[in-house]
Scaffold this active site. Structure first.
Site, PDB file in Angstrom:
ATOM      1  N   SER A 213      -9.494  27.537  -9.493  1.00 38.85           N
ATOM      2  CA  SER A 213      -9.885  26.205  -9.852  1.00 38.85           C
ATOM      3  C   SER A 213     -11.461  25.963  -9.164  1.00 38.85           C
ATOM      4  O   SER A 213     -12.002  26.868  -8.872  1.00 38.85           O
ATOM      5  CB  SER A 213      -8.831  25.261  -9.416  1.00 38.85           C
ATOM      6  OG  SER A 213      -9.050  23.960  -9.684  1.00 38.85           O
ATOM      7  N   ASN A 214     -11.535  24.599  -8.930  1.00 39.90           N
ATOM      8  CA  ASN A 214     -12.715  24.013  -8.191  1.00 39.90           C
ATOM      9  C   ASN A 214     -12.259  22.887  -7.275  1.00 39.90           C
ATOM     10  O   ASN A 214     -11.240  22.614  -7.228  1.00 39.90           O
ATOM     11  CB  ASN A 214     -13.760  23.826  -9.417  1.00 39.90           C
ATOM     12  CG  ASN A 214     -13.154  22.734 -10.083  1.00 39.90           C
ATOM     13  OD1 ASN A 214     -12.911  21.639  -9.902  1.00 39.90           O
ATOM     14  ND2 ASN A 214     -13.082  23.101 -11.497  1.00 39.90           N
ATOM     15  N   HIS A 215     -13.482  22.308  -6.786  1.00 41.29           N
ATOM     16  CA  HIS A 215     -13.091  21.543  -5.704  1.00 41.29           C
ATOM     17  C   HIS A 215     -13.019  19.768  -6.182  1.00 41.29           C
ATOM     18  O   HIS A 215     -12.875  18.997  -5.341  1.00 41.29           O
ATOM     19  CB  HIS A 215     -14.411  21.231  -4.642  1.00 41.29           C
ATOM     20  CG  HIS A 215     -14.375  22.428  -3.818  1.00 41.29           C
ATOM     21  ND1 HIS A 215     -13.509  22.772  -2.935  1.00 41.29           N
ATOM     22  CD2 HIS A 215     -15.253  23.636  -3.902  1.00 41.29           C
ATOM     23  CE1 HIS A 215     -13.862  24.112  -2.513  1.00 41.29           C
ATOM     24  NE2 HIS A 215     -14.935  24.625  -3.061  1.00 41.29           N
ATOM     25  N   SER A 216     -12.994  19.757  -7.557  1.00 46.99           N
ATOM     26  CA  SER A 216     -12.821  18.307  -8.104  1.00 46.99           C
ATOM     27  C   SER A 216     -11.650  17.754  -7.592  1.00 46.99           C
ATOM     28  O   SER A 216     -10.196  18.402  -7.791  1.00 46.99           O
ATOM     29  CB  SER A 216     -12.887  18.569  -9.716  1.00 46.99           C
ATOM     30  OG  SER A 216     -12.451  17.160 -10.034  1.00 46.99           O
ATOM     31  N   ALA A 279     -13.702  18.628 -14.060  1.00 51.52           N
ATOM     32  CA  ALA A 279     -14.506  19.626 -13.983  1.00 51.52           C
ATOM     33  C   ALA A 279     -13.727  21.013 -14.536  1.00 51.52           C
ATOM     34  O   ALA A 279     -12.545  21.467 -14.140  1.00 51.52           O
ATOM     35  CB  ALA A 279     -14.648  20.217 -12.556  1.00 51.52           C
TER      36      ALA A 279
END
Ligand code: PMT
Length: 402
Positions: A213-216, A279
């Site tokens: 995943s990502n930091h959103s 994101a």
């Protein structure tokens, strides 16, 4: 809490005599904090449960209790009724509901209710037997039938003052404020618009317990969704984020880019606008292991083969070309270099009407934080660079463009 919605709105908070009157103080405080001008009107029995001083301290205004007190306005109930943007009665007792349903006006609050053209929101609170009594139910029905501007929230089911459990509990202040906001928003500048917003980072499964995943955090998308709701739009929020569900939105929870794509394509068929603040992962593991991957089977290294995810905005553009899709599409560009050039490319390639260029290298902008610094690039070539702002203010600026 909505940013603009309650700003300078004249709200009359009617408090009637039930134990839930103490919760009205919380409602009052939230409204004042949100920028509303709150005039509190109490019935005589309400003053047995909570004193006018509490509300005076919260609103910095005198509390109205007397139909015949002419010290402020000439004809107080008419002056208050005329200037109200909303009359909120919380709690509304069985007695007040009965009197309202039959047009009685033997106290200031009832006289205002009879005279005001403003929307009215009632939050009933009473013991279950009183609420379920056929006369109370008939009174509620009568109000719904005869008073076009009436809205009724609750009551909720739960623990009651008697110690019993059942229907009759006043709904919680947050929920009342949420509906009050929705009622005020019906006159907002986006009333009648159908807006789809995406939020959060997609999660691409590796195995049943792990994902990429990502930091959103979802904060930017939620700010846009709630701001659009507060301006009157019907909002669908498609989200991966673990934030509390905002009131008054249609919320669709998804995990992966594939799931988000499916939800977006369905939701945007009839929508006016799509705003993609999510994101979305461009790649996902080609194979999702059925069981948890054990480190024993990969002593030195583990290679994951990634394949391309669908580009959701590109799919929406295709759907639009076939005659089904949002009138307007807004994307974000999260960039770590060449901000404007990359955003321009995405604006053109994804056939967007507007792109929000987001330099995510700054610590006070982009992922996770409450502020953002963006540049708005429109398809007509206009460019607007915004200073550092709260994500709510950025949301308002994006919606202003609509
Ligand atoms: O959630 P927060 O913590 O508040 O952080 C906000 C944010 C930084 C996530 C947000 O402001 C932001 O910039 N969102 C877009 C992030 C992103 O995916 O950007 P991108 O440049 O990779 O993608 C461009 C656009 O295409 C985006 O609108 C994206 O939603 C969309 N996209 C991307 C990939 C894909 N497969 N399909 C898409 O539709």
């Amino acid at each position: 809490m909505p940013l603009k919605l309650f700003d300078h709105k004249q709200i009359i908070l009617g408090v009637t005599g039930g134990i839930a009157a103490y919760k009205a103080a919380m409602v009052c405080s939230r409204l004042v904090q949100a920028g509303a001008m709150v005039e509190v009107v109490m019935t005589e029995s309400a003053q047995r449960f909570i004193t006018p001083l509490t509300f005076q301290a919260l609103t910095h205004r005198p509390v109205r209790t007397d139909l015949f007190d002419l010290s402020g306005d000439n004809i107080p109930h008419i002056a208050l009724a005329d200037k109200a943007d909303l009359l909120l009665i919380a709690p509304a007792t069985a007695n007040t509901i009965a009197k309202l349903a039959h047009g009685l006006a033997d106290n200031l609050l009832l006289a205002i209710a009879l005279a005001t053209p403003a929307p009215i929101l009632l939050a009933p609170a009473m013991e279950t037997d009183m609420w379920q009594h056929p006369i109370t139910q008939a009174n509620v029905e009568r109000l719904r039938q005869l008073v076009k501007q009436i809205n009724i929230i609750g009551p909720a089911t739960g623990r009651l003052a008697s110690g019993g459990t059942g229907a009759g509990r006043m709904v919680e202040p947050e929920e009342i404020i949420g509906l009050a906001g929705t009622i005020l928003a019906r006159h907002g500048d986006l009333a009648g618009w159908d807006i789809v917003v995406t939020a959060g980072g997609t999660r691409e499964a590796i195995d049943p317990v792990r994902f990429i995943s990502n930091h959103s955090s979802g904060k930017m998308g939620y700010a846009i969704a709630t701001a659009a709701r507060d301006r009157g739009a019907k909002v669908t929020l498609i989200t991966t984020a673990a934030l509390p569900d905002p009131f008054g939105l249609k919320i669709i929870k998804v995990n992966s880019a594939e799931q988000m794509k499916e939800a977006v394509l369905v939701a945007t068929r009839q929508a006016d606008v799509l705003i993609m603040a999510a994101a979305v992962a461009d790649f996902r593991p080609q194979v999702v292991a059925e069981q948890k991957i054990k480190k024993q089977s990969h002593t030195e290294s583990l290679a994951l083969n990634l394949i391309r995810n669908p580009d959701i905005l590109a799919e929406v553009a295709k759907q639009k070309a076939d005659g089904h899709g949002p009138r307007m599409t807004i994307g974000f560009a999260a960039e770590t270099e060449e901000l404007l050039a990359n955003a321009q490319l995405k604006l053109a390639n994804k056939k967007l009407d507007l792109i929000v260029a987001n330099d995510v290298t700054a610590t006070d902008a982009g992922f996770g934080v409450d502020t953002n610094r963006v540049t708005l690039l429109a398809a007509d070539g206009s460019i607007e660079e915004l200073p550092l702002m709260s994500k709510q203010a950025v949301a308002e600026a994006i919606l202003d463009k609509l």
